[in-house]
Motif scaffolding. Structure first.
Motif, PDB file in Angstrom:
ATOM      1  N   CYS A   1       0.815  -1.215  -0.044  1.00 20.17           N
ATOM      2  CA  CYS A   1      -0.019   0.035  -0.032  1.00 20.17           C
ATOM      3  C   CYS A   1       1.168   1.311   0.014  1.00 20.17           C
ATOM      4  O   CYS A   1       1.573   1.680   0.914  1.00 20.17           O
TER       5      CYS A   1
ATOM      6  N   GLN B   1      -4.790   3.625  -1.629  1.00 19.69           N
ATOM      7  CA  GLN B   1      -4.477   2.185  -1.872  1.00 19.69           C
ATOM      8  C   GLN B   1      -4.638   1.184  -0.484  1.00 19.69           C
ATOM      9  O   GLN B   1      -5.129   0.070  -0.808  1.00 19.69           O
TER      10      GLN B   1
ATOM     11  N   THR C   1      -7.136  -1.729  -0.613  1.00 22.02           N
ATOM     12  CA  THR C   1      -6.781  -3.259  -0.437  1.00 22.02           C
ATOM     13  C   THR C   1      -7.384  -3.876   0.709  1.00 22.02           C
ATOM     14  O   THR C   1      -7.732  -4.915   0.920  1.00 22.02           O
TER      15      THR C   1
ATOM     16  N   LYS D   1       6.583   1.987   0.435  1.00 24.52           N
ATOM     17  CA  LYS D   1       6.705   2.217  -1.028  1.00 24.52           C
ATOM     18  C   LYS D   1       8.179   2.407  -1.356  1.00 24.52           C
ATOM     19  O   LYS D   1       8.916   2.240  -0.378  1.00 24.52           O
TER      20      LYS D   1
ATOM     21  N   GLN E   1      -0.604  -5.491  -5.328  1.00 21.89           N
ATOM     22  CA  GLN E   1      -0.702  -4.251  -5.095  1.00 21.89           C
ATOM     23  C   GLN E   1      -2.178  -3.753  -5.759  1.00 21.89           C
ATOM     24  O   GLN E   1      -2.439  -3.869  -6.864  1.00 21.89           O
TER      25      GLN E   1
END
Length: 273
Positions: free
Chosen positions: A88, A93, A97, A199, A212
């Motif tokens: 994430c 995201q 997720t 990240k 992802q």
């Protein structure tokens, strides 16, 4: 004076590229006999069985319900008794997720079961689980303050055979810790999900797959008002003994459906005034 060693190799019995223990010896062949290809495929199937990837029995459908995405996994079956890593990169995201993982958990718990969700903060709204067919009382939430405690509690939860799935949210996880997770689920037969809020360049892990998830705009049937069905772009970045790819998934009627990438997305234009 050292005695010389002569090695005689039959080209029809050696794979295309073999690296021996001695780095000075490296045999590369341009062609491989079909008989040897059959032997290699048989060995690959045996290795998959040793790692827990057993093919479904003849006449039995053992898929989870992720559509064409499942073909990326060994034997075309979602690895249940494994640990999945989900990356994430931002808040959007992370939210997407969490939704996709909840949908997968609902498929895993169709016959009942209990899930443990471990995180630093309670960002998940329990009544929202009903959207995916999961009752709030089926999920046990544990809030911890640091990754060290999260790693320990997650490993202990993955060892519990009475659970169906374990979800943990953390930032740092090294290869050794992921190995401990994987060994735990191999004995307990629990499915693990690690949501990493990270990240950039990520180190390798022993997880069965690295995902992802990105949110996508929902689409409405022509002429109908309201909110559309939930959609995600699911990218498989790494798959052990499988292949990577990207798919568009939509949650509808209690399950996932695959949305072809070439399908036009319906957008609603709003006018001011």
């Amino acid at each position: 004076m050292k005695a010389g060693v002569m090695v005689i190799i039959n080209p029809n019995q050696v794979p295309r590229s073999v690296r021996c223990a001695d780095p000075r010896i490296n045999v590369k062949l341009k062609k491989m006999a079909p008989a040897n290809q059959h032997i290699i495929q048989r060995l690959q199937r045996q290795i998959l069985q040793w790692e827990g990837y057993k093919p479904p029995e003849i006449g039995r459908k053992d898929t989870l319900g992720l559509g064409p995405l499942e073909s990326a996994f060994p034997n075309g079956v979602f690895p249940k008794c494994s640990v999945h890593e989900l990356i994430c990169a931002n808040t959007e995201q992370a939210a997407a997720t969490g939704g996709l993982v909840t949908g997968i958990i609902s498929l895993l718990m169709q016959q009942g079961g209990v899930c443990i969700w471990i995180a630093r903060s309670r960002r998940l709204f329990p009544p929202a689980l009903k959207t995916f067919g999961v009752a709030p009382h089926q999920v046990i939430f544990i809030s911890l303050q640091n990754d060290a405690d999260t790693l320990w509690v997650t490993e202990e939860a993955l060892k519990c055979p009475g659970l169906t799935a374990v979800v943990c949210e953390l930032q740092n996880m090294d290869f050794k810790q992921s190995q401990r997770f994987q060994r735990a689920v191999e004995h307990s037969r629990v499915t693990g999900f690690v949501l990493r809020n990270a990240k950039g360049n990520l180190s390798s892990t022993a997880c069965a797959a690295r995902w992802q998830i990105r949110p996508l705009p929902s689409a409405l049937p022509q002429g109908l008002p309201g909110l559309g069905f939930l959609r995600w772009q699911a990218d498989l970045l790494k798959v052990r003994n499988g292949h990577t790819g990207s798919w568009t998934l939509q949650w509808m009627d209690g399950g996932f459906i695959n949305v072809p990438s070439q399908a036009p997305q319906i957008r609603e234009e709003r006018q001011v005034g």
